[in-house]
Scaffold this motif. Sequence first.
Motif, short mmCIF file in Angstrom:
data_model
loop_
_atom_site.label_atom_id
_atom_site.label_comp_id
_atom_site.label_asym_id
_atom_site.label_seq_id
_atom_site.Cartn_x
_atom_site.Cartn_y
_atom_site.Cartn_z
N GLN A 65 -9.61 10.53 -10.58
CA GLN A 65 -11.02 10.24 -10.80
C GLN A 65 -11.20 9.08 -11.77
N GLY A 66 -11.99 8.11 -11.37
CA GLY A 66 -12.40 7.03 -12.26
C GLY A 66 -11.28 6.11 -12.71
N GLN A 67 -10.23 6.02 -11.91
CA GLN A 67 -9.06 5.23 -12.29
C GLN A 67 -9.05 3.86 -11.61
N VAL A 68 -8.33 2.94 -12.23
CA VAL A 68 -8.07 1.63 -11.64
C VAL A 68 -6.59 1.58 -11.29
N LEU A 69 -6.27 1.62 -10.00
CA LEU A 69 -4.88 1.54 -9.57
C LEU A 69 -4.52 0.07 -9.38
N VAL A 70 -3.66 -0.42 -10.26
CA VAL A 70 -3.28 -1.83 -10.26
C VAL A 70 -2.08 -2.03 -9.34
#
Length: 246
Positions: A232-237
Amino acid sequence: MAVLVCGGSRGIGRAIAAGLAEPGGTVFINYAGSGDEAETAAADVRARGATAVLVAGDIATPAGAATVIERVRAVTDRIDTLVHCAVTTVSGPVLEADPRAFLRAVEVNAMSLLYVVQAALPLIGEGSSIVFLSSRGSRVALKDYASVGAPKAFAEGLVRYMAVELAARGARANCVSPTAQDTDAFRAVFPEDHEERLAAAARNSPSGRAVGLDDIVGTVRFLASPAASMVQGQVLVLDGASTLAA
């Protein structure tokens, strides 16, 4: 499964629309540009056994986003995956940018995410996944990239707040942030040196290659799957460790 890809007629959006197409599913391709490009994207979806529905419309206003979602609602009562890939650019230094053109970029690249999710709330329920396509430019100041990078930084913040509110519905929101891709938007921002920038992204990757469209599509598929139900609410780089290496 019903999928809506905003900005799905070309570039990364087109690849995601095709990559999320499954036999028996429906992929809604929202676009505001060329009808020919949209038809080509739809053909990609149909080739994978899914139904393609083209939805022309500008989601960068509340009214425009509502109109797009109404067209989706005429076909389905649920959106399983909503992917935001819509983007526009204003190249050049931010301190020299035309304020009206820059505001338009903020509306397309960030505010439209809020508009379309608000309009789509009646179709978002248990297991639904929202994915925003972000960029390295949201975290570092890339030359002449402010019209994309700054709004995407704002949108990443919106996603975190959305994630908290959507969790009560059993839905989720996250971001995927890949390194440079050879898209029309990238070429527009870097008209003089886009080829060198793309080559450098591959050359500087400890993984030995650049991030490709398949990598992006695979990550979006993961975020759309039950395996990501607690992400939830993450930025997967997606960078192959290139931003970690000294």
